[in-house]
Design a protein around this motif. Sequence first.
Motif, short mmCIF file in Angstrom:
data_model
loop_
_atom_site.label_atom_id
_atom_site.label_comp_id
_atom_site.label_asym_id
_atom_site.label_seq_id
_atom_site.Cartn_x
_atom_site.Cartn_y
_atom_site.Cartn_z
N TYR A 33 49.58 36.22 37.02
CA TYR A 33 48.64 36.60 36.44
C TYR A 33 47.27 36.95 37.21
O TYR A 33 46.69 36.21 37.85
N SER A 34 46.62 37.99 36.69
CA SER A 34 45.11 38.09 37.24
C SER A 34 44.72 38.43 35.54
O SER A 34 44.64 39.32 34.47
N VAL A 35 43.34 38.01 35.51
CA VAL A 35 42.89 38.45 33.67
C VAL A 35 41.07 38.96 34.14
O VAL A 35 40.38 38.67 35.52
N ASP A 36 40.90 40.15 33.33
CA ASP A 36 39.38 40.87 33.61
C ASP A 36 38.67 40.44 32.09
O ASP A 36 39.56 40.61 30.71
N THR A 37 37.42 39.46 32.02
CA THR A 37 36.82 39.17 31.11
C THR A 37 35.55 40.52 30.58
O THR A 37 34.95 40.64 31.63
#
Length: 348
Positions: free
Chosen positions: A298-302
């Motif tokens: 995964y990758s996550v943008d916050t």
Amino acid sequence: VGSEMCIETGYQRRVRGFFCKPMAVSSWLVVLSATAWMSLGAVQAQAAMQSFEDELNAILTTARSASAPRDRDVDLGEGTGAVSSGMGPSPWTGTWETDIGVLALSQIDRQVQGRFDEARSGISLYGIVTTDPSTLVGEIRMVAGSGGFKVSLDEQGVFRGFWWWPDSSDKMPWSGKRGIAANLTAEFKGTVEVHGDVTSRGMLTGAAVRSSTMTSPSIQESQPYLLSAVSCNWRRTELDPTCGTADGKGAGSTWGGLANVNNVASTTDGLKVEFETVYAGDPICFVSFGGKHTKLDYSVDTHPEYAEIFLKKNGCCESTWKEFDGKFSLVCHGAAAQNIVPKPVPNM
């Protein structure tokens, strides 16, 4: 020709002349004649009829009618002034373990009011602190009726004295010691500083804790710490309906699998998790997938208001949430952007 005759007791003589009435000379002669044949023993017996209860009743009557009782109103001849004892401004305030029940006292100036925690014998009391601040006198309300009391407090936090029924010469011993406040609620408005350890035998409740209490941030240390989490099953297009409910706890996730999460929904490319309380800046977030055999990355943008998770297959290419059916977890930490208002706690 009229004159004046004053009949006083000890307390009345110290405070003011009560029972002063104008009398005719003939009445004076009658009084003097009657006094002449009275023996010393008879005089003492008559003086003894003026009981201690009468003085207390006079004190209570005067104190209740005055907005602030003065020295002369509460003098029993036992002290010379409230400032001489070295006690605090309200030495009677607190919880006391007495031999007729646990008693909670509240003192304002010279007036003391109290209530017994368990009405085994006593119910309540109203008292007045005398010119000796270690001495309290007043009226006590018992299950069987009302009576008077007088107690004195020592430096060890123990009071001793007695109480009695009206029109009775018998005085019952009464004592108590300062105890631990039980079943009492204290409300503080403003900042409370404690220089030392705080120990609780019960549950501590608060709207929030400072970020510096949980970690050592370089900035925003005084802002509330905020944790957000979701740990639920995703069913290709939506969260499992039991997520965030009591049924969700049965699946093994604490808090029902949701904390500070307002909504979870798929987007064109990812999964958007919206926060109820927003962060002061982008939170620090981590994602994991259930099972050691997962083949997803995964990758996550916050963002302060939400986090968006994008799926990838290990060593391959992008994947979509419509292809995922399983459990995932998202945990985010950071400082809240505003004060946190606690939700009402339901009755247990």
